[in-house]
Scaffold this motif. Sequence first.
Motif, mmCIF file in Angstrom:
data_model
loop_
_atom_site.group_PDB
_atom_site.id
_atom_site.type_symbol
_atom_site.label_atom_id
_atom_site.label_comp_id
_atom_site.label_asym_id
_atom_site.label_seq_id
_atom_site.Cartn_x
_atom_site.Cartn_y
_atom_site.Cartn_z
ATOM 1 N N SER A 1 0.830 -1.208 0.000
ATOM 2 C CA SER A 1 0.000 0.000 0.000
ATOM 3 C C SER A 1 0.860 1.252 0.000
ATOM 4 N N THR A 2 1.928 1.232 0.800
ATOM 5 C CA THR A 2 2.847 2.368 0.856
ATOM 6 C C THR A 2 3.491 2.594 -0.502
ATOM 7 N N TYR A 3 3.892 1.509 -1.144
ATOM 8 C CA TYR A 3 4.530 1.610 -2.462
ATOM 9 C C TYR A 3 3.530 2.102 -3.514
ATOM 10 N N LEU A 4 2.295 1.578 -3.487
ATOM 11 C CA LEU A 4 1.285 1.995 -4.459
ATOM 12 C C LEU A 4 0.990 3.493 -4.352
ATOM 13 N N LYS A 5 0.879 4.001 -3.142
ATOM 14 C CA LYS A 5 0.613 5.425 -2.946
ATOM 15 C C LYS A 5 1.776 6.267 -3.463
ATOM 16 N N LEU A 6 2.976 5.792 -3.222
ATOM 17 C CA LEU A 6 4.167 6.499 -3.696
ATOM 18 C C LEU A 6 4.231 6.489 -5.218
ATOM 19 N N LEU A 7 3.876 5.366 -5.842
ATOM 20 C CA LEU A 7 3.870 5.263 -7.301
ATOM 21 C C LEU A 7 2.850 6.222 -7.914
ATOM 22 N N GLU B 1 12.740 -6.361 -1.887
ATOM 23 C CA GLU B 1 12.766 -5.628 -3.151
ATOM 24 C C GLU B 1 11.822 -4.429 -3.103
ATOM 25 N N MET B 2 10.648 -4.610 -2.456
ATOM 26 C CA MET B 2 9.717 -3.494 -2.320
ATOM 27 C C MET B 2 10.330 -2.361 -1.501
ATOM 28 N N VAL B 3 11.010 -2.717 -0.416
ATOM 29 C CA VAL B 3 11.663 -1.707 0.417
ATOM 30 C C VAL B 3 12.717 -0.969 -0.394
ATOM 31 N N LYS B 4 13.503 -1.705 -1.162
ATOM 32 C CA LYS B 4 14.542 -1.073 -1.989
ATOM 33 C C LYS B 4 13.924 -0.080 -2.968
ATOM 34 N N ARG B 5 12.814 -0.463 -3.592
ATOM 35 C CA ARG B 5 12.159 0.403 -4.554
ATOM 36 C C ARG B 5 11.509 1.615 -3.881
ATOM 37 N N ILE B 6 10.946 1.422 -2.693
ATOM 38 C CA ILE B 6 10.374 2.553 -1.948
ATOM 39 C C ILE B 6 11.465 3.569 -1.622
ATOM 40 N N LEU B 7 12.592 3.084 -1.107
ATOM 41 C CA LEU B 7 13.690 3.982 -0.751
ATOM 42 C C LEU B 7 14.252 4.683 -1.984
ATOM 43 N N GLN B 8 14.365 3.968 -3.088
ATOM 44 C CA GLN B 8 14.880 4.561 -4.321
ATOM 45 C C GLN B 8 13.957 5.667 -4.821
ATOM 46 N N LEU B 9 12.643 5.391 -4.797
ATOM 47 C CA LEU B 9 11.681 6.372 -5.282
ATOM 48 C C LEU B 9 11.642 7.598 -4.371
ATOM 49 N N ARG B 10 11.729 7.370 -3.076
ATOM 50 C CA ARG B 10 11.766 8.500 -2.132
ATOM 51 C C ARG B 10 13.013 9.355 -2.358
ATOM 52 N N LYS B 11 14.109 8.674 -2.633
ATOM 53 C CA LYS B 11 15.364 9.403 -2.851
ATOM 54 C C LYS B 11 15.290 10.265 -4.106
ATOM 55 N N VAL B 12 14.789 9.699 -5.202
ATOM 56 C CA VAL B 12 14.678 10.457 -6.444
ATOM 57 C C VAL B 12 13.663 11.588 -6.298
ATOM 58 N N SER B 13 12.548 11.315 -5.598
ATOM 59 C CA SER B 13 11.513 12.330 -5.410
ATOM 60 C C SER B 13 12.029 13.529 -4.632
ATOM 61 N N SER B 14 12.910 13.272 -3.663
ATOM 62 C CA SER B 14 13.427 14.369 -2.838
ATOM 63 C C SER B 14 14.580 15.096 -3.503
#
Length: 877
Positions: free
Chosen positions: A821-827, A862-875
């Motif tokens: 759910s956290t990943y979907l909202k971020l996407l 893998e989901m955690v890695k992608r969440i952190l990557q997306l947060r990093k790029v977003s910021s």
Amino acid sequence: MEPGARPKRSDRGTMETHDVLRGKKFPAALMTVLAFLFGITNAPTEAQETGANRLVLHHNGFEAGEEGLSRWWDNGDYTVNSAGLSEERSFKGKSSFKLDLTFRTGTSCYWKGTRFYIPLKGSPTIRCALYTERGNAQIGYGYNGGASGMCGGARQVRQHPSGWTEWEENTQPTAYDMDHLEWMAIYISGAPGERVVLYVDEFEVEGTPLPALSKRIEERIRTEADAEKKRSLEAFKSGLDEVRRQFEEARRLLSRARPPMPKATTSWLRKIDEQLGAYCESAFSPLKNELERLTTQGGGAWELTPIKDQLRYLRFALNSRQSLPGFTRAFGDRPYLVYVVPPIRNEKITPTCFPVPGVIGNAVSLSACPEEYSPASFAIYAAEELKDAKVAASALVSASSSRNGKPAPNADLFLVKCWWQAGRALSNCDPDNPVLTPELLLKDPGLVEVDNVTKRNKLKNPSAPRDAKTLQPVTIPAGTLQQYWVTVYIPKNTPAGVYKGTLKVSMQGAPGITLPLRVEVLPFQLGPPVLEYGIFYEGFLFDPIYSPDSPKPHFDSLMKTREQYLADMLDLKAHGLDLPACEDDILTNPDGALDLSHFRRIWELRKKAGLTKGPIVKTRPGVPISAYAYEKDPARMKELLKTIRDRTKQWMAFCKETGFPTPLIYGIDEAGGDVLGAERDAYKAVQEAGGMTAAAVGETFFRYAGDSLNRPIIHKGTTTEELKMIHDAGNKAWVYGNPQGGMEEPETYRRNYGLELWQRGYDGACTWAYQWPFGPSMWDDFDTNFQSRDHNMTYPAADGPISTIQWEGWREAYNDVRYLSTYLKLLESAKRKGTTRPLALEGERWLREVDLSGDLDLVRKEMVKRILQLRKVSSGN
């Protein structure tokens, strides 16, 4: 379950068959639904149904390119030695399907063929040939009658000098187009340790085509068969690639040089090393040969399952053998080994299991987010008796936590108690073949006394059992394992970072060991799950004002004190169950209005536990849906519909006033056929009055009352077509019974009620049950007064529930979905930005294609890695 018998249950043990009114005409509304589903306007005539033009409607000769059989059901563990098409024997043609298995703890199992759809209206006849080289087996079939899946058995009609036997069964026609054959089946039985070898050939179904239905059904069969064949081939290819990858990894581990064992290694450690080496060598060659066969000849996805199981144990043994020299150099003077074991797995860690499903090690680690519970586990193998073994956890601290006064993770310790259970399967239990099963998470190991001679258990204090508040010492006998469980909770507002602590193990007469405990707190908060999570909670709040004649509550009753009820609610909340069902009865006042005063007390306790969401299943709503379904008098039916509307409005007013979650008004449990159809107008009346509806139903429910259920709770799920109709009607589909609560397999619950549920398109889960006895005591698997084991996700005690490994598996399913759910909202947010849109689209593709049949820990990582990557790029960092 004997072939030919319909599955039965009491309350919600397994899907029950409800009798339908055979031979009656369909109501006009039902005919409209049938016309929509099947494209017909008139039912076939009797002559069409029973005419002489009988054809072979389905045939499988088990030749090259044809599908084989796959696992269906079992009552315990067994090893598949081989399964697949074979030219060793055949009844006709060149090959047959060979199955070679050895029972371990189980005594029976069913295997099934690919699915087909042949209406029972055509009186189909099943035929098959069977050669039993050793053991016992018979031919059968699976069919769907109304709301329920059932099974039947064929008769042996001919025996050939070659040893082949022919089997046949004429099925009975029914009045309903939706009643149909689904599978061929083979029913196998034997004693633990017994080997069964058999061959199946020439399965066919002959029947009378139904002119009004045949074209539509033929198209549906062809479409579903082609899609299933494509899915099966793709699943086999991708599965084989993954198995080959795992095999190559095992090959590298096997060939990799390792440090030698220290010269001063004790004899028992050298023996462990030799046993691990021998196991690895003996397991490798058969796996290599089987993979070469499947790569050359092809096969079915079912043939990969036993290979995956064997590879898992081979990797455990290889990794343990690699780490054993290092452990020996550091701790070789200790008369024990420490294994770090994955907690949410179905491999059972019993006192004498070998190889141990874990890796020899001396450190425990995990990662989690704030407001998450996360499990870890380890086991101690005692080379000699370890008296008064104790485990204690230190505080978890980070480099800055001691200075900033912020919250920090905390660890809670439990002992995993193995005790005797009446088989593996929840239904059709087997008290004559008890299974030693790891299940209970206890502080006091003496709460349950286990007798390994009689293979029974005894409760320490039957009148009022209570677990200890802290973990108590235990004596570990020589040559046995004892598993421990660590639950780490990350409080809200805990700063991200690495927290370190220790797990200190000590015992009498031997040096102890200190295991580092490392917890990484991730730098993001988990969102609420995209799925709705409920469970059938059967407990009643004992209230002497409300129910003065009720028996006084005690630990083993469904009647709960306020303290027990609150403890249950807190436990449900902590395991992600925001929507536990409410079973409490409702009284009516002299004027016929509902007396909801009792529910004000229930609401206060649920609100205190944080269970403020909705909707929740209300199984005893005081709304006479059941009475309406069986009423035949038109005047009385009209009166009942008015009562249903009035009482639903009372519920809605009560919810608006108090904040009580919206109740899902429940009708007849697991109704099917005309009974379910007869409830439709009552459900509609609830909706017209502003209420919502729910019921446990079977796969084919939609054609009877699909548009009148806001939350159909479907036994094991339904078809993609029916799921779409549910959503098109604006409703949500929940699943139950996949499995019911109580099977001691945490990984099964994590898989079936977590990411897979979302991937399949469902909206939630509400299985049965949190606690339910099938005999006088919930603590005794052998006192059943039915053919089912107790269905317990937790066990009741005087001061609150005692958890189990399966209950922790359920929580991991919930946590997986929170990460999703956290990943979907971020996407969703990232797709709206040019800098992050490509990464978000790639993430959506990954979610669509991710294989959930493998290691779910790796999927989450893998989901955690992608969440952190997306947060990093977003910021922009």
